[in-house]
Design an enzyme around this catalytic site. Structure first.
Site, PDB file in Angstrom:
ATOM      1  CE1 TYR A   1      -6.896  -7.642  -6.161  1.00 12.80           C
ATOM      2  CE2 TYR A   1      -6.714  -8.982  -4.192  1.00 12.80           C
ATOM      3  CZ  TYR A   1      -6.755  -7.743  -4.799  1.00 12.80           C
ATOM      4  OH  TYR A   1      -6.664  -6.603  -4.037  1.00 12.80           O
TER       5      TYR A   1
ATOM      6  NE  ARG B   1      -3.077  -4.324  -0.757  1.00 17.07           N
ATOM      7  CZ  ARG B   1      -2.481  -5.134   0.124  1.00 17.07           C
ATOM      8  NH1 ARG B   1      -1.163  -5.204   0.139  1.00 17.07           N
ATOM      9  NH2 ARG B   1      -3.184  -5.854   0.974  1.00 17.07           N
TER      10      ARG B   1
ATOM     11  CE  LYS C   1      -7.733  -1.776   5.591  1.00 18.17           C
ATOM     12  NZ  LYS C   1      -8.341  -2.050   4.262  1.00 18.17           N
TER      13      LYS C   1
ATOM     14  CG  HIS D   1      -5.129   0.082  -3.042  1.00 23.45           C
ATOM     15  ND1 HIS D   1      -4.331  -0.030  -1.905  1.00 23.45           N
ATOM     16  CD2 HIS D   1      -6.015  -0.947  -2.965  1.00 23.45           C
ATOM     17  CE1 HIS D   1      -4.733  -1.054  -1.180  1.00 23.45           C
ATOM     18  NE2 HIS D   1      -5.747  -1.640  -1.805  1.00 23.45           N
TER      19      HIS D   1
ATOM     20  CG  HIS E   1      -6.250  -9.824   1.940  1.00 23.86           C
ATOM     21  ND1 HIS E   1      -6.489 -10.116   0.611  1.00 23.86           N
ATOM     22  CD2 HIS E   1      -6.058  -8.477   1.993  1.00 23.86           C
ATOM     23  CE1 HIS E   1      -6.444  -9.006  -0.103  1.00 23.86           C
ATOM     24  NE2 HIS E   1      -6.177  -8.004   0.715  1.00 23.86           N
TER      25      HIS E   1
ATOM     26  NE  ARG F   1      -3.642  -2.152   2.739  1.00 23.33           N
ATOM     27  CZ  ARG F   1      -3.417  -3.308   3.346  1.00 23.33           C
ATOM     28  NH1 ARG F   1      -2.218  -3.528   3.910  1.00 23.33           N
ATOM     29  NH2 ARG F   1      -4.352  -4.237   3.413  1.00 23.33           N
TER      30      ARG F   1
END
Length: 300
Positions: free
Chosen positions: A251, A219, A153, A216, A242, A130
């Site tokens: 994805y 990413r 994050k 982003h 994640h 990020r």
């Protein structure tokens, strides 16, 4: 009673991120301009009235949910009102993220001529970082084949992959810096998020990419290209940090069908893109010659 200051202090005490606290404060300031009454007398009707006002202003579902979360925090944790909220969160449309092709990524990187700026862009794409993570990297976070995102994050640390093609370049770029130095320095401190956003924006404009590209997007492209290259979802999930595999699964839906061995049934029919004679061999089709004459010269 300074509710905004109380929200700030309570957010800090609970370890909320700087961004979350500021988002709550921004939302609550908007609400207090709408309400204009005694803050200690706010009730469910006032909350619903404000949300209905936002809906009338065509505010999107995600913004409605943020405002609702901020109001719940104010009511429950600051004003100590214990009644139950039965207001449901707004449904948010599920949109697939924008992804660049490998050729577009190559052209974007190639268009950046400044050495430091190019390295920032290459690392964001090559490691799936990020923008907030890449600007906060320090020399001590690099450990040869991999690096560490510290306090990312959700306040989580995670390992990230350093591309083979960048290892020597990163070592050369940071060889004269001490361990606590920022890798990417700005004029005063580290390079800013806004500066990196401008680098990507100008590069996209230069090579005339018409997609709505942000930092982003690199990413998203990193993740999608890994799936296209045959890596499993679990591996990609770990690299992205994640918590849920469902977040990473998006994805798979973006990856090019031909790279995940999917072929359209239309291709097996032999239909051309221009005018053609109907020639699909169906065993149950009678009077084939008459059908060909009927369809000859027609666009189908």
């Amino acid at each position: 009673m300074d509710a905004i200051e109380l929200v700030r202090k309570e957010g800090v005490r609970r370890g909320y991120s700087f961004r979350t606290i500021n988002t709550y404060i921004f939302s609550l300031k908007k609400f207090l301009k709408f309400y204009k009454g005694d803050i200690r007398k706010i009730g469910k009707k006032d909350v619903k009235a404000y949300l209905n006002y936002l809906i009338s202003r065509n505010v999107c579902g995600s913004s409605l949910n943020v405002n609702l979360c901020a109001l719940k925090f104010l009511m429950r944790d600051i004003l100590n009102k214990s009644f139950v909220f039965k207001i449901k969160f707004s449904k948010i449309p599920k949109k697939l993220p924008i992804v660049l092709s490998k050729e577009e990524v190559f052209n974007l990187i190639d268009s950046v001529k400044n050495k430091k700026h190019k390295l920032v862009v290459k690392l964001m794409y090559g490691a799936g970082l990020r923008v907030s993570e890449v600007v906060n990297l320090k020399v001590k976070d690099l450990e040869g084949d991999y690096g560490w995102v510290r306090n990312g994050k959700g306040g989580k640390d995670r390992l990230f992959l350093i591309p083979n093609s960048l290892r020597e370049e990163l070592m050369e770029f940071t060889k004269e810096e001490n361990l606590d130095s920022w890798i990417f320095k700005g004029r005063i401190d580290r390079i800013s998020v806004r500066s990196v956003q401008e680098i990507v924006k100008k590069a996209c404009k230069k090579i005339k990419i018409k997609k709505r590209v942000s930092c982003h997007t690199l990413r998203h492209s990193f993740s999608t290209h890994l799936i296209e290259n045959g890596y499993d979802v679990a591996s990609v999930q770990t690299l992205l940090g994640h918590s849920s595999m469902n977040t990473t699964m998006v994805y798979v839906h973006i990856a090019k069908p031909k790279l995940i061995n999917v072929k359209s049934p239309l291709d097996s029919l032999g239909v051309s893109s221009e005018y053609r004679i109907y020639d699909y061999k169906d065993k149950n089709l009678e009077n084939r010659e008459s059908v060909n004459k009927e369809f000859k010269g027609m666009r189908i």
